[in-house]
Design an enzyme around this catalytic site. Structure first.
Site, PDB file in Angstrom:
ATOM      1  N   ASP A  30       0.826  -1.204   0.000  1.00 41.75           N
ATOM      2  CA  ASP A  30       0.000   0.000   0.000  1.00 41.75           C
ATOM      3  C   ASP A  30       0.866   1.262   0.000  1.00 41.75           C
ATOM      4  O   ASP A  30       0.744   2.110   0.873  1.00 41.75           O
ATOM      5  CB  ASP A  30      -0.944  -0.043   1.214  1.00 41.75           C
ATOM      6  N   HIS A  44      -3.470  -4.298   2.311  1.00 42.62           N
ATOM      7  CA  HIS A  44      -4.869  -3.863   2.295  1.00 42.62           C
ATOM      8  C   HIS A  44      -5.206  -2.964   3.479  1.00 42.62           C
ATOM      9  O   HIS A  44      -5.632  -1.829   3.277  1.00 42.62           O
ATOM     10  CB  HIS A  44      -5.818  -5.057   2.216  1.00 42.62           C
ATOM     11  N   HIS A  76      -3.054  -9.700  -1.387  1.00 47.25           N
ATOM     12  CA  HIS A  76      -3.275  -8.310  -0.976  1.00 47.25           C
ATOM     13  C   HIS A  76      -4.248  -8.205   0.188  1.00 47.25           C
ATOM     14  O   HIS A  76      -3.997  -7.487   1.156  1.00 47.25           O
ATOM     15  CB  HIS A  76      -3.802  -7.472  -2.138  1.00 47.25           C
ATOM     16  N   HIS A  99      -3.964  -0.496   6.187  1.00 45.93           N
ATOM     17  CA  HIS A  99      -2.761   0.350   6.204  1.00 45.93           C
ATOM     18  C   HIS A  99      -2.174   0.380   7.612  1.00 45.93           C
ATOM     19  O   HIS A  99      -2.223   1.396   8.313  1.00 45.93           O
ATOM     20  CB  HIS A  99      -3.103   1.759   5.719  1.00 45.93           C
ATOM     21  N   HIS A 107     -10.382  -2.460   7.359  1.00 43.65           N
ATOM     22  CA  HIS A 107     -11.071  -3.403   6.482  1.00 43.65           C
ATOM     23  C   HIS A 107     -11.499  -4.673   7.226  1.00 43.65           C
ATOM     24  O   HIS A 107     -12.483  -5.311   6.841  1.00 43.65           O
ATOM     25  CB  HIS A 107     -10.178  -3.786   5.301  1.00 43.65           C
ATOM     26  N   ASN A 112      -6.627  -4.023  -4.859  1.00 44.80           N
ATOM     27  CA  ASN A 112      -7.884  -3.539  -5.413  1.00 44.80           C
ATOM     28  C   ASN A 112      -7.729  -2.172  -6.089  1.00 44.80           C
ATOM     29  O   ASN A 112      -8.383  -1.894  -7.106  1.00 44.80           O
ATOM     30  CB  ASN A 112      -8.973  -3.489  -4.338  1.00 44.80           C
ATOM     31  N   TYR A 138      -1.544   4.382  -6.324  1.00 43.49           N
ATOM     32  CA  TYR A 138      -2.794   5.064  -5.938  1.00 43.49           C
ATOM     33  C   TYR A 138      -3.068   6.221  -6.881  1.00 43.49           C
ATOM     34  O   TYR A 138      -2.140   6.745  -7.494  1.00 43.49           O
ATOM     35  CB  TYR A 138      -2.673   5.600  -4.507  1.00 43.49           C
TER      36      TYR A 138
END
Length: 326
Positions: free
Chosen positions: A45, A245, A210, A247, A219, A116, A81
């Site tokens: 990430d 995934h 991930h 952070h 999440h 994702n 990102y």
């Protein structure tokens, strides 16, 4: 006879379709050191063109990487990102990767999975050999195996497993080229992974994806992974599941198997103040930026989490025979 011929033809077509959809996972080799050990860094990430302390984390990764004489780097996804890459000529590749991870110790091969956010852009660009021509360190594929003698790493593309990305993408577009339809992709992936795990004779088996399997952060657990992927891991004696995934940095121990869940998703922007317990045993949680190191021999594994300043936050070791934490 005509009916038999039709049935035979139908069976042949079905077998061809199965073989066409299911291919053996691509394999790569990365030999261990002459003394039989292996050292790696894991980060996830991260791809924000140096912002949100990405550059600071990269600097500390370079310092720790030199101390440990690392063999390679693992990226747990969400490499760029907010919406992946726009194509193979997207300057974000160099601005978020080549220009950031400049330390000498990080000039090793990077093995990456997709996240994702990567799927919201041009997925085929991240998988393209064109990027390897720009920076030879880059290797990103959907699903593959890395054999490092004392350990087999199984890299798994977990994004297609999450149903909501297909059924409720909200304002996002997901690049499902070479994946759709989901109902074909997932069974074939799980079958191929199961077969590869069964064939592995390495002392250690580590799966990299991930999405979180177990997490106490924003999440949380990913139900599809618990239902679809975890049984395959348990059946085949997987030692570690490593992901991004969320952070943050986490270590959670399974209460009903030897599997350890390790989250290294603190490569740039982090989340603060989110904590939701789950049913497994939380060993360590840091809701901030950082990265992880993994040192292996045939008999032992040592895991260390570092913060954005390169300070050691947590260390955990396990022996292959005992699976006992120190």
């Amino acid at each position: 006879m005509a009916g038999f011929a039709r049935e035979t033809m139908a069976l042949a077509i079905l077998l061809f379709a199965i073989l066409a959809c299911s291919a053996e996972l691509q394999r790569f080799e990365s030999p261990a050191k002459p003394d039989g050990s292996l050292s790696i860094l894991v980060v996830g990430d991260w791809g924000r063109k140096g912002q949100f302390n990405q550059s600071q984390v990269a600097t500390q990764m370079g310092r720790i990487g030199e101390e440990l004489d690392i063999d390679f780097v693992v990226s747990t996804g969400d490499n760029f990102y907010e919406d992946g890459l726009t194509g193979v000529d997207d300057k974000a590749f160099e601005e978020s990767f080549t220009d950031i991870y400049t330390s000498k110790s990080l000039q090793k091969q990077w093995y990456s999975v997709l996240g994702n956010h990567d799927y919201r852009g041009d997925v085929l660009a991240q998988l393209s050999p064109v990027l390897r021509n720009i920076d030879s360190r880059w290797l990103c594929l959907r699903n593959f195996i890395l054999n490092a003698e004392i350990v087999d790493f199984f890299f798994v593309d977990t994004t297609p497993l999450v149903e909501s990305y297909w059924t409720n993408p909200e304002d996002h577009h997901y690049d499902w080229r070479e994946v759709a339809p989901r109902e074909n992709y997932i069974p074939n992936l799980l079958k191929d992974l199961d077969a590869a795990l069964k064939e592995s004779t390495a002392p250690w088996k580590i799966v990299v994806g991930h999405h979180t399997m177990r997490s106490v952060s924003d999440h949380g657990d990913t139900p599809e992974l618990l239902a679809l992927l975890l049984p395959v891991l348990k059946d085949n004696g997987v030692d570690l599941y490593v992901n991004g995934h969320d952070h943050c940095l986490e270590h959670i121990s399974s209460k009903d198997s030897p599997i350890q869940y390790l989250t290294s998703g603190g490569g740039s922007k982090a989340w603060r103040g989110v904590f939701t317990p789950n049913s497994d045993k939380l060993q360590f949680f840091h809701d901030g930026q950082g990265f992880m190191s993994l040192q292996l021999t045939a008999a032992a594994a040592n895991i260390v989490f570092y913060d954005v300043f390169g300070q050691e936050l947590y260390q955990w070791s396990v022996t292959k025979n005992l699976h006992a934490a120190e």
